[in-house]
Scaffold this motif. Structure first.
Motif, PDB file in Angstrom:
ATOM      1  N   ALA A 347     -26.628 -19.364  15.746  1.00 40.66           N
ATOM      2  CA  ALA A 347     -25.892 -18.111  15.946  1.00 40.66           C
ATOM      3  C   ALA A 347     -25.781 -17.370  14.619  1.00 40.66           C
ATOM      4  O   ALA A 347     -25.561 -17.973  13.573  1.00 40.66           O
ATOM      5  CB  ALA A 347     -24.504 -18.399  16.502  1.00 40.66           C
ATOM      6  N   GLU A 348     -25.920 -16.044  14.662  1.00 39.20           N
ATOM      7  CA  GLU A 348     -25.859 -15.234  13.449  1.00 39.20           C
ATOM      8  C   GLU A 348     -24.430 -14.733  13.234  1.00 39.20           C
ATOM      9  O   GLU A 348     -23.853 -14.120  14.136  1.00 39.20           O
ATOM     10  CB  GLU A 348     -26.808 -14.049  13.551  1.00 39.20           C
ATOM     11  CG  GLU A 348     -28.267 -14.454  13.686  1.00 39.20           C
ATOM     12  CD  GLU A 348     -29.170 -13.241  13.704  1.00 39.20           C
ATOM     13  OE1 GLU A 348     -28.923 -12.303  12.926  1.00 39.20           O
ATOM     14  OE2 GLU A 348     -30.119 -13.231  14.506  1.00 39.20           O
ATOM     15  N   PRO A 349     -23.871 -14.973  12.049  1.00 41.38           N
ATOM     16  CA  PRO A 349     -22.493 -14.522  11.774  1.00 41.38           C
ATOM     17  C   PRO A 349     -22.368 -13.009  11.929  1.00 41.38           C
ATOM     18  O   PRO A 349     -23.183 -12.244  11.403  1.00 41.38           O
ATOM     19  CB  PRO A 349     -22.262 -14.956  10.329  1.00 41.38           C
ATOM     20  CG  PRO A 349     -23.211 -16.092  10.117  1.00 41.38           C
ATOM     21  CD  PRO A 349     -24.416 -15.764  10.936  1.00 41.38           C
ATOM     22  N   GLY A 350     -21.328 -12.604  12.645  1.00 42.87           N
ATOM     23  CA  GLY A 350     -21.026 -11.184  12.784  1.00 42.87           C
ATOM     24  C   GLY A 350     -21.954 -10.402  13.666  1.00 42.87           C
ATOM     25  O   GLY A 350     -21.786  -9.192  13.820  1.00 42.87           O
ATOM     26  N   ARG A 351     -22.943 -11.052  14.266  1.00 43.41           N
ATOM     27  CA  ARG A 351     -23.898 -10.318  15.098  1.00 43.41           C
ATOM     28  C   ARG A 351     -23.964 -10.948  16.477  1.00 43.41           C
ATOM     29  O   ARG A 351     -24.165 -12.163  16.620  1.00 43.41           O
ATOM     30  CB  ARG A 351     -25.286 -10.308  14.457  1.00 43.41           C
ATOM     31  CG  ARG A 351     -25.336  -9.589  13.106  1.00 43.41           C
ATOM     32  CD  ARG A 351     -26.747  -9.441  12.613  1.00 43.41           C
ATOM     33  NE  ARG A 351     -27.526  -8.617  13.530  1.00 43.41           N
ATOM     34  CZ  ARG A 351     -28.816  -8.339  13.337  1.00 43.41           C
ATOM     35  NH1 ARG A 351     -29.453  -8.830  12.290  1.00 43.41           N
ATOM     36  NH2 ARG A 351     -29.463  -7.573  14.197  1.00 43.41           N
ATOM     37  N   SER A 352     -23.806 -10.134  17.477  1.00 44.54           N
ATOM     38  CA  SER A 352     -23.838 -10.598  18.856  1.00 44.54           C
ATOM     39  C   SER A 352     -25.280 -10.861  19.286  1.00 44.54           C
ATOM     40  O   SER A 352     -26.175 -10.071  18.987  1.00 44.54           O
ATOM     41  CB  SER A 352     -23.192  -9.560  19.775  1.00 44.54           C
ATOM     42  OG  SER A 352     -23.408  -9.874  21.111  1.00 44.54           O
ATOM     43  N   PHE A 389     -23.934 -15.653  22.439  1.00 43.65           N
ATOM     44  CA  PHE A 389     -24.204 -17.009  21.989  1.00 43.65           C
ATOM     45  C   PHE A 389     -23.262 -17.458  20.872  1.00 43.65           C
ATOM     46  O   PHE A 389     -23.144 -18.662  20.605  1.00 43.65           O
ATOM     47  CB  PHE A 389     -25.657 -17.143  21.520  1.00 43.65           C
ATOM     48  CG  PHE A 389     -26.107 -18.571  21.451  1.00 43.65           C
ATOM     49  CD1 PHE A 389     -26.230 -19.333  22.601  1.00 43.65           C
ATOM     50  CD2 PHE A 389     -26.373 -19.175  20.237  1.00 43.65           C
ATOM     51  CE1 PHE A 389     -26.618 -20.657  22.547  1.00 43.65           C
ATOM     52  CE2 PHE A 389     -26.763 -20.502  20.167  1.00 43.65           C
ATOM     53  CZ  PHE A 389     -26.897 -21.242  21.322  1.00 43.65           C
ATOM     54  N   ARG A 390     -22.582 -16.532  20.219  1.00 38.57           N
ATOM     55  CA  ARG A 390     -21.583 -16.935  19.236  1.00 38.57           C
ATOM     56  C   ARG A 390     -20.478 -17.739  19.905  1.00 38.57           C
ATOM     57  O   ARG A 390     -19.914 -18.667  19.301  1.00 38.57           O
ATOM     58  CB  ARG A 390     -21.001 -15.703  18.542  1.00 38.57           C
ATOM     59  CG  ARG A 390     -21.978 -14.953  17.657  1.00 38.57           C
ATOM     60  CD  ARG A 390     -21.319 -13.721  17.063  1.00 38.57           C
ATOM     61  NE  ARG A 390     -20.872 -12.789  18.094  1.00 38.57           N
ATOM     62  CZ  ARG A 390     -20.175 -11.679  17.841  1.00 38.57           C
ATOM     63  NH1 ARG A 390     -19.836 -11.387  16.588  1.00 38.57           N
ATOM     64  NH2 ARG A 390     -19.826 -10.868  18.820  1.00 38.57           N
ATOM     65  N   GLU A 414     -16.398 -16.371  10.372  1.00 41.20           N
ATOM     66  CA  GLU A 414     -17.739 -15.896  10.012  1.00 41.20           C
ATOM     67  C   GLU A 414     -18.525 -15.433  11.240  1.00 41.20           C
ATOM     68  O   GLU A 414     -19.301 -14.480  11.161  1.00 41.20           O
ATOM     69  CB  GLU A 414     -18.496 -17.008   9.283  1.00 41.20           C
ATOM     70  CG  GLU A 414     -17.940 -17.316   7.892  1.00 41.20           C
ATOM     71  CD  GLU A 414     -18.636 -18.503   7.250  1.00 41.20           C
ATOM     72  OE1 GLU A 414     -19.396 -19.193   7.960  1.00 41.20           O
ATOM     73  OE2 GLU A 414     -18.411 -18.739   6.046  1.00 41.20           O
ATOM     74  N   LEU A 415     -18.321 -16.099  12.356  1.00 39.50           N
ATOM     75  CA  LEU A 415     -19.067 -15.736  13.558  1.00 39.50           C
ATOM     76  C   LEU A 415     -18.620 -14.390  14.126  1.00 39.50           C
ATOM     77  O   LEU A 415     -19.444 -13.615  14.621  1.00 39.50           O
ATOM     78  CB  LEU A 415     -18.917 -16.820  14.630  1.00 39.50           C
ATOM     79  CG  LEU A 415     -19.692 -18.122  14.412  1.00 39.50           C
ATOM     80  CD1 LEU A 415     -19.312 -19.141  15.479  1.00 39.50           C
ATOM     81  CD2 LEU A 415     -21.199 -17.867  14.442  1.00 39.50           C
ATOM     82  N   ASP A 431     -11.137  -7.814  19.233  1.00 38.91           N
ATOM     83  CA  ASP A 431     -12.035  -8.441  20.198  1.00 38.91           C
ATOM     84  C   ASP A 431     -12.462  -9.827  19.734  1.00 38.91           C
ATOM     85  O   ASP A 431     -12.457 -10.785  20.521  1.00 38.91           O
ATOM     86  CB  ASP A 431     -13.273  -7.557  20.417  1.00 38.91           C
ATOM     87  CG  ASP A 431     -12.944  -6.283  21.178  1.00 38.91           C
ATOM     88  OD1 ASP A 431     -11.882  -6.255  21.825  1.00 38.91           O
ATOM     89  OD2 ASP A 431     -13.739  -5.324  21.126  1.00 38.91           O
ATOM     90  N   GLY A 432     -12.830  -9.937  18.456  1.00 35.70           N
ATOM     91  CA  GLY A 432     -13.218 -11.243  17.933  1.00 35.70           C
ATOM     92  C   GLY A 432     -12.052 -12.211  17.889  1.00 35.70           C
ATOM     93  O   GLY A 432     -12.190 -13.400  18.213  1.00 35.70           O
TER      94      GLY A 432
END
Length: 524
Positions: A347-352, A389-390, A414-415, A431-432
């Motif tokens: 999973a990429e941090p900060g990116r959906s 996927f985060r 970070e995610l 939201d996060g």
């Protein structure tokens, strides 16, 4: 939802601590040796006869229930039944219902107070709702109309009794059903006495009588006066409670039918006249009536409730699930023989990164379609049926137990943290924040969003820095304890194959609640 928790998870026990309110979702029945002997004898001699006769009476109710509505069209049933049908069938059902409860051991129904007329109080609200025996309150109320699930119409005899009652039916699968129910409740409550009273159990589900659950607003939407009705079972041994965790249906029925005599107290409180503010605000109205009833009962009024299929407790200003659904995901993965720590999430941090169910199965190396569907259902899908996927990455990290609490909190930030529109650094927006709390603690998103707004500094950007999020989740005296209790990591990583079984006496759920029992939801 099955009991037990994977990995290092342990439920917060709301009954712990000197000032904590009682847990209304758990009922423990402790029998002495002498009581066990008594119940064994009476359970063999008395209970079978009582239950058999009660079922015979239950089926005798069917002809009276059928006769009242036989030959009437749906349009005719939109008005209250009158005439000979009302006289004969109403009295027949009322008499047989009293006989049914008498045969089950409820030899006395003690009534206190005076029931108001339908003009004085079109709506009755009964609490605490603690057992499937609570419909006994309909008898001293002269069989008022009720609100029930539409699915109950398919239950033999019960469906016929609901049609006889001209009950207001709500379907959980039809979003428009709730709006129609609100309109129908308002129509009947404001009919000027044309319709009989409508009775609600405003808690919406059963508890153990130690505290009142949060009242739902349905009974108060019409803004008309209501009469509170208290239900008590003043017996030496509480065999009637049917809480979320505790004795099941058959055990409650058997133990109650084995009692020589069970007593029910029904108390009518004075009619509650809503203020202009309460008439316009059903939630305010419901909360104030809840407090009045709790005071009369001598028990706390709580914000505890069911959200979906999960019991939710209140910790500070946050609502958290008594057992987060994430534990269920862990059990699904455990059954599939999958260790969360062996999955390369990427999973990429900060990116959906939205993925389909097929991609989800490939990423987790799952082949069984039923397992894939079960695991995928634990994540919130968008309109296209995709999940972020985060969410999966954070859930697997929490279930793996290979990270310390500090590492897990940093990973969560970070995610889901995002770059600021203006200025350097990244912030965790509502939201996060609500997604993290929903995944890890089972918190309803609206409650988490409200807490996020209170945590953000007034006049500053509406986001939390890493330092602020760490202070909240690790160092806050209340919420820090919450995270450490739910996400307590082991001293060394362990796979799901090493997770304690639900029936193990050392499992976290069993230790926190003092019982190992398959939990179940009791609702209307």
């Amino acid at each position: 939802m099955s009991q037990g928790s994977p990995g290092a998870w342990a439920p917060l026990d709301p009954t712990s601590g000197p000032s904590a309110p009682p847990n209304p979702f758990v009922h423990e029945l402790h029998l002495s040796g002498l009581q066990r002997v008594k119940f064994c004898l009476l359970g063999v001699l008395l209970a079978p006869i009582r239950v058999l006769l009660a079922f015979i009476v239950l089926f005798l109710l069917w002809p009276f229930a059928w006769l009242q509505v036989a030959g009437l069209t749906e349009e005719q049933l939109q008005e209250p039944v009158t005439g000979w049908r009302k006289t004969v069938c109403h009295n027949g059902v009322l008499g047989l219902s009293r006989l049914l409860f008498f045969l089950l051991g409820f030899l006395r129904i003690r009534v206190r107070g005076q029931r108001a007329s339908r003009l004085e109080a079109p709506v009755l609200v009964a609490a605490p709702h603690s057992t499937f025996f609570d419909p006994i309150v309909l008898l001293p109320c002269d069989l008022p109309k009720v609100v029930s699930r539409a699915e109950n119409l398919s239950v033999p005899v019960i469906g016929a009794l609901l049609r006889f009652n001209q009950a207001i039916l709500v379907s959980r699968h039809d979003p428009a059903s709730r709006r129609r129910v609100v309109e129908e409740v308002r129509r009947r409550a404001t009919s000027g006495g044309k319709w009989p009273q409508v009775l609600f159990f405003p808690e919406g589900t059963c508890s153990n009588k130690k505290a009142l659950l949060k009242f739902k607003a349905g009974a108060f939407i019409a803004g008309v006066p209501v009469q509170p009705v208290l239900i008590r079972y003043p017996n030496s041994l509480d065999t009637t409670s049917w809480a979320w965790r505790g004795p099941g249906v058959l055990k409650v029925l058997w133990l109650t039918a084995s009692q020589p005599c069970s007593i029910v107290d029904v108390e009518f409180l004075p009619v509650y006249q809503p203020s202009p503010e309460e008439s316009k605000d059903p939630t305010l109205y419901a909360n104030n009536v809840q407090r009045v009833m709790a005071q009369a009962l001598g028990i706390p009024a709580t914000e505890c409730e069911f959200v979906g299929s999960l019991p939710v407790i209140v910790v500070g200003q946050l609502k958290v699930a008594l057992e987060p659904r994430l534990w269920e995901l862990g059990k699904v993965l455990q059954k599939a023989g999958l260790s969360p720590g062996c999955v390369d999430t990427g999973a990429e941090p900060g990116r959906s990164r939205m993925i389909s169910q097929e991609a989800f199965a490939q990423q987790l190396q799952l082949s069984d379609p039923q397992t894939v569907a079960g695991a995928f259902s634990y994540f919130q899908e968008d309109a296209k049926g995709l999940v972020d996927f985060r969410n999966v990455a954070l859930a697997l990290a929490a279930l793996d137990g290979g990270r310390s609490l500090e590492e897990l909190i940093r990973l969560a930030f970070e995610l889901f943290a995002e770059e600021q529109a203006e200025g350097p650094g990244r912030l965790l927006y509502k939201d996060g924040f609500s997604t993290i709390l929903h995944l890890l603690l089972g918190s309803p998103r609206p409650a988490a969003t409200t807490l996020h707004a209170e945590l953000c500094q007034p006049g500053c950007s509406q986001g939390l820095s890493l330092h602020e999020f760490q202070n909240f989740s690790l160092h806050d005296p209340l919420y820090g304890k919450l995270f450490s209790t739910y996400l307590r990591p082991p001293h060394k990583p362990r796979s799901t194959s090493q997770m304690p079984e639900a029936s193990s006496p050392s499992s976290p759920t069993a230790l926190a609640n003092g019982t190992v029992q398959a939990p179940k939801q009791k609702d209307d």
